[in-house]
Design an enzyme around this catalytic site. Structure first.
Site, PDB file in Angstrom:
ATOM      1  N   CYS A   1       4.953 -11.570  25.606  1.00 30.84           N
ATOM      2  CA  CYS A   1       4.399 -11.401  26.956  1.00 30.84           C
ATOM      3  C   CYS A   1       4.714  -9.995  27.479  1.00 30.84           C
ATOM      4  O   CYS A   1       5.868  -9.685  27.790  1.00 30.84           O
ATOM      5  CB  CYS A   1       4.984 -12.467  27.880  1.00 30.84           C
TER       6      CYS A   1
ATOM      7  N   CYS B   1       6.155  -9.746  31.017  1.00 29.47           N
ATOM      8  CA  CYS B   1       7.550 -10.200  31.035  1.00 29.47           C
ATOM      9  C   CYS B   1       8.509  -9.047  30.752  1.00 29.47           C
ATOM     10  O   CYS B   1       9.628  -9.021  31.276  1.00 29.47           O
ATOM     11  CB  CYS B   1       7.764 -11.300  30.002  1.00 29.47           C
TER      12      CYS B   1
END
Length: 324
Positions: free
Chosen positions: A79, A82
């Site tokens: 991700c 993230c």
């Protein structure tokens, strides 16, 4: 664990008040036990950020949330957002100096937790306070927005649940055991604790008196003002017959006492806007002492929910229009 959403502005119902008071009692008991065992509860800055999996969730998140708010960062290695958000949250966890703990959960390795929280996409950030889960935000967010959310979280944790965070020993190394630090009791701790115990026992009158005792000496005490508003509401509805009250409120729109009782039940049941709307409509239909009685009750309910709640702000505007 089945997460439950909790408004940070605090809709107060019987279950929520009990959960808050129980959480506060548990936190105080944990601190007292740590002191008896020679520990002060101090932690190192590094321990404010932890990796959590399904096996450790009960202890690392749920149990810990009775002492300090736990912010959960759902992330994954693949991700990209993230990779921007997670380091920011880690930095803020250290900067907030024990006001919350950051729990990092890898969704690839903990699918069940992801499903239980209803995570639809990552990054996703939740919090758990006194065993109750609430969503904070999803996706990347600006640092100023995140700070605002965290500020509100720690304020609610302290005011609603009595969770003041952890003591951080900034000088302790990763492997050191910090020295015990005794936190002096505040001047009203005994009275506030008496109020908590009265609420736990269902003695709402005793809780009301205990909070009034604090406010007599310290009129600005935030915890006592909030506790008094909650205790008085619970005391009022304790002896009501909900079915009869709701029937009277529906059949007698001009009956001020019926509408006031109906609004109390609405709020206890979590129907905040219904409670406010009922009383504002009654203000429009009444005059003189009746109108003033409704207005005063509405202001009392504002105190229960919290002055910063958007629903309170909107209702204040509506009340002003109804009055003038």
């Amino acid at each position: 664990m089945q997460p439950r959403n909790m408004s940070m502005s605090g809709v107060v119902d019987l279950a929520a008040v009990k959960a808050a008071q129980e959480a506060k009692s548990k936190a105080e008991q944990a601190r007292a036990e740590a002191a008896r065992q020679g520990g002060g509860g101090a932690v190192t800055p590094a321990s404010l950020v932890i990796d959590v999996d399904e096996a450790g969730f009960e202890q690392d998140v749920l149990q810990r949330s009775t002492e300090v708010p736990v912010v959960i960062d759902f992330w994954a290695e693949w991700c990209e957002p993230c990779k921007q958000l997670s380091p920011l949250l880690e930095r803020l966890a250290v900067e907030y100096n024990g006001r919350f703990v950051l729990a990092k959960i890898d969704v690839d390795a903990n699918q069940m937790l992801m499903q239980q929280f209803g995570v639809q996409g990552i990054p996703a950030v939740f919090a758990v306070v006194a065993g109750q889960a609430l969503p904070l935000f999803q996706g990347a967010a600006a640092e100023a927005q995140i700070r605002g959310t965290l500020d509100q979280l720690v304020q609610v944790a302290e005011q609603r649940f009595g969770l003041t965070g952890l003591t951080v020993d900034a000088d302790a190394g990763p492997g050191e055991s910090p020295a015990a630090r005794e936190v002096p009791a505040g001047p009203y701790d005994a009275l506030l604790e008496a109020a908590v115990q009265a609420l736990d026992a269902g003695d709402f009158g005793g809780a009301v008196q205990a909070y009034k005792n604090v406010l007599a000496d310290d009129p600005g005490n935030t915890e006592a003002k909030l506790g008094l508003a909650q205790a008085e509401l619970l005391q009022r509805v304790q002896s009501l017959d909900p079915q009869r009250v709701r029937q009277d409120a529906a059949e007698k729109p001009g009956d001020v006492a019926a509408q006031i009782a109906g609004a109390d039940l609405d709020l206890v049941g979590g129907h905040v806007e219904d409670a406010f709307g009922r009383l504002i409509d009654t203000v429009r239909r009444t005059a003189g002492d009746d109108r003033d009685a409704v207005r005063v009750r509405l202001l009392e309910l504002f105190e229960v929910v919290g002055a910063d709640d958007p629903r309170v702000i909107a209702a204040r505007r509506a009340l002003a229009r109804a009055l003038f």
